[in-house]
Design a protein around this motif. Structure first.
Motif, PDB file in Angstrom:
ATOM      1  N   ALA A  61     -65.451   9.524  32.969  1.00  0.00           N
ATOM      2  CA  ALA A  61     -64.260   9.726  31.792  1.00  0.00           C
ATOM      3  C   ALA A  61     -64.193  11.158  31.406  1.00  0.00           C
ATOM      4  N   ILE A  62     -65.142  11.836  30.354  1.00  0.00           N
ATOM      5  CA  ILE A  62     -65.434  12.927  29.669  1.00  0.00           C
ATOM      6  C   ILE A  62     -65.101  14.124  30.316  1.00  0.00           C
ATOM      7  N   ALA A  63     -66.180  13.606  32.105  1.00  0.00           N
ATOM      8  CA  ALA A  63     -65.865  14.869  32.700  1.00  0.00           C
ATOM      9  C   ALA A  63     -64.537  15.074  33.701  1.00  0.00           C
ATOM     10  N   MET A  64     -64.270  14.119  33.755  1.00  0.00           N
ATOM     11  CA  MET A  64     -62.739  14.301  33.971  1.00  0.00           C
ATOM     12  C   MET A  64     -61.943  15.015  33.142  1.00  0.00           C
ATOM     13  N   GLN A  65     -61.521  14.506  31.975  1.00  0.00           N
ATOM     14  CA  GLN A  65     -60.904  15.513  30.812  1.00  0.00           C
ATOM     15  C   GLN A  65     -61.445  16.634  30.851  1.00  0.00           C
ATOM     16  N   ALA A  66     -62.428  17.338  31.199  1.00  0.00           N
ATOM     17  CA  ALA A  66     -63.520  18.285  31.007  1.00  0.00           C
ATOM     18  C   ALA A  66     -62.276  19.705  32.049  1.00  0.00           C
ATOM     19  N   ASN A  67     -61.723  18.358  32.978  1.00  0.00           N
ATOM     20  CA  ASN A  67     -61.350  19.385  33.731  1.00  0.00           C
ATOM     21  C   ASN A  67     -60.008  20.328  33.549  1.00  0.00           C
ATOM     22  N   THR A  68     -59.272  19.764  31.840  1.00  0.00           N
ATOM     23  CA  THR A  68     -58.111  20.575  31.271  1.00  0.00           C
ATOM     24  C   THR A  68     -58.244  21.535  30.299  1.00  0.00           C
ATOM     25  N   ASN A  69     -59.719  20.550  30.205  1.00  0.00           N
ATOM     26  CA  ASN A  69     -60.373  21.446  28.348  1.00  0.00           C
ATOM     27  C   ASN A  69     -61.759  20.632  28.107  1.00  0.00           C
ATOM     28  N   ALA A  96     -68.774  28.673  32.176  1.00  0.00           N
ATOM     29  CA  ALA A  96     -69.467  28.014  33.728  1.00  0.00           C
ATOM     30  C   ALA A  96     -68.355  27.591  34.209  1.00  0.00           C
ATOM     31  N   MET A  97     -67.778  27.420  33.867  1.00  0.00           N
ATOM     32  CA  MET A  97     -66.503  25.956  34.324  1.00  0.00           C
ATOM     33  C   MET A  97     -65.464  26.259  34.668  1.00  0.00           C
TER      34      MET A  97
END
Length: 115
Positions: A61-69, A96-97
């Protein structure tokens, strides 16, 4: 098990030490960014990545949020602690992201190695 237990044992302490000694954290931030990308649950070719961490639901869930933030990933204080607040690590992780998301893991690794 998975990265949620390995990152705090192996990656984060080295990043903290490198930060204190003004050494580069770029490679360590890249490893964390690749782990984040992995936790998004799909390979770059679109294949599913099977859950393999006791904390997978949270990480995914957090990794998916990290797509935009990307910073939400570093806000997992139980994993990143003070390193997640370090401005140098934050920039290296965010860069890096961005490279991983826009150009892929292989290019991100190549850019790091060629620095």
């Amino acid at each position: 098990f998975g990265g949620a237990s390995n990152q705090p044992k192996f990656i984060i302490p080295v990043a903290a030490d490198n930060s204190k000694e003004s050494r580069s954290v770029d490679g360590l931030a890249l490893v964390s960014a690749m782990w984040c990308r992995y936790c998004q649950g799909k390979t770059e070719t679109g294949e599913d990545i099977a859950p393999n961490d006791p904390q997978w639901d949270r990480l995914h869930a957090i990794a998916m949020q990290a797509n935009t933030n990307p910073l939400v990933w570093l806000q997992m204080t139980d994993i990143y602690g003070e390193v997640g607040l370090n401005s140098v690590f934050i920039k290296a992780f965010s860069d890096a992201m961005k490279t991983i998301q826009n150009e892929g893991v292989e290019i991100a690794m190549k850019k790091y190695v060629e620095k």
